[in-house]
Enzyme design. Structure first.
Site, PDB file in Angstrom:
ATOM      1  CE  LYS A   1      22.191  17.551 -13.673  1.00 44.87           C
ATOM      2  NZ  LYS A   1      21.320  18.112 -14.666  1.00 44.87           N
TER       3      LYS A   1
ATOM      4  N   GLY B   1      19.839  15.958  -2.396  1.00 41.59           N
ATOM      5  CA  GLY B   1      19.511  17.160  -1.625  1.00 41.59           C
ATOM      6  C   GLY B   1      18.376  17.958  -2.248  1.00 41.59           C
ATOM      7  CB  CYS B   2      17.776  19.092  -5.707  1.00 37.68           C
ATOM      8  SG  CYS B   2      19.307  20.061  -5.829  1.00 37.68           S
ATOM      9  CB  SER B   3      15.066  14.562  -4.428  1.00 39.52           C
ATOM     10  OG  SER B   3      15.481  14.378  -5.763  1.00 39.52           O
TER      11      SER B   3
ATOM     12  CB  VAL C   1      11.409  19.885  -4.675  1.00 46.39           C
ATOM     13  CG1 VAL C   1      12.395  20.756  -5.430  1.00 46.39           C
ATOM     14  CG2 VAL C   1      11.636  18.419  -4.945  1.00 46.39           C
TER      15      VAL C   1
END
Length: 152
Positions: free
Chosen positions: A37, A42-44, A47
């Site tokens: 998401k 974690g996703c931030s 990327v």
């Protein structure tokens, strides 16, 4: 390793600024990573890690592409927030996610649901999967993928 079905390889997906198919990528290799998401911790981090190493991937003729079930508008905000320099594919119908078998049952705070299992794939320019990582842990992952591309 497996070869992507031609229809999946040629299916166009919305990105933050255009529509593209994996077959549009004209590098020798591509890193395709799936993340759960936009704008989550974690996703931030993931990327940003790939974005910091992007020039090294490009020097190896390797594109970097992220994918999630988030909308194009969500991706636009995410890209702007972190000044991402690679495309994020929007896959709300889970076509690409299902093709790579990354939709898994998850337990979040006692609630069962389905979501993306953080996964990364290295593909060649014909859609052949050269290497894959499942149940990815973010710290050090982008560096590990870069080392794998260097070894090809």
């Amino acid at each position: 390793m497996a070869q992507l079905a031609e229809t999946i390889f040629k299916t166009a997906y919305e990105t933050q600024d255009k529509t593209m198919a994996l077959s549009d990528v004209k590098t020798d290799y591509m890193v395709l990573f799936f993340y759960p998401k936009d704008n989550t911790p974690g996703c931030s981090n993931e990327v940003q890690d790939f974005n910091q190493l992007l020039e090294e991937f490009k020097a190896l003729s390797c594109a970097v592409i992220g994918a999630s079930r988030d909308s194009k508008n969500s991706h636009i905000k995410f890209v702007e927030k972190f000044d991402l320099q690679f495309p994020l594919l929007s896959d709300p119908e889970e076509t690409l996610c299902k093709a790579f078998d990354v939709i898994k049952e998850k337990n979040m705070f006692g609630k069962i649901g389905f979501g993306i299992e953080r996964s990364t794939f290295i593909l060649d320019n014909s859609g052949k999967i050269l290497q894959e990582w499942r149940k990815v842990k973010v710290p050090g992952h982008a560096e590990e993928v870069l080392a794998a591309v260097k070894a090809l």
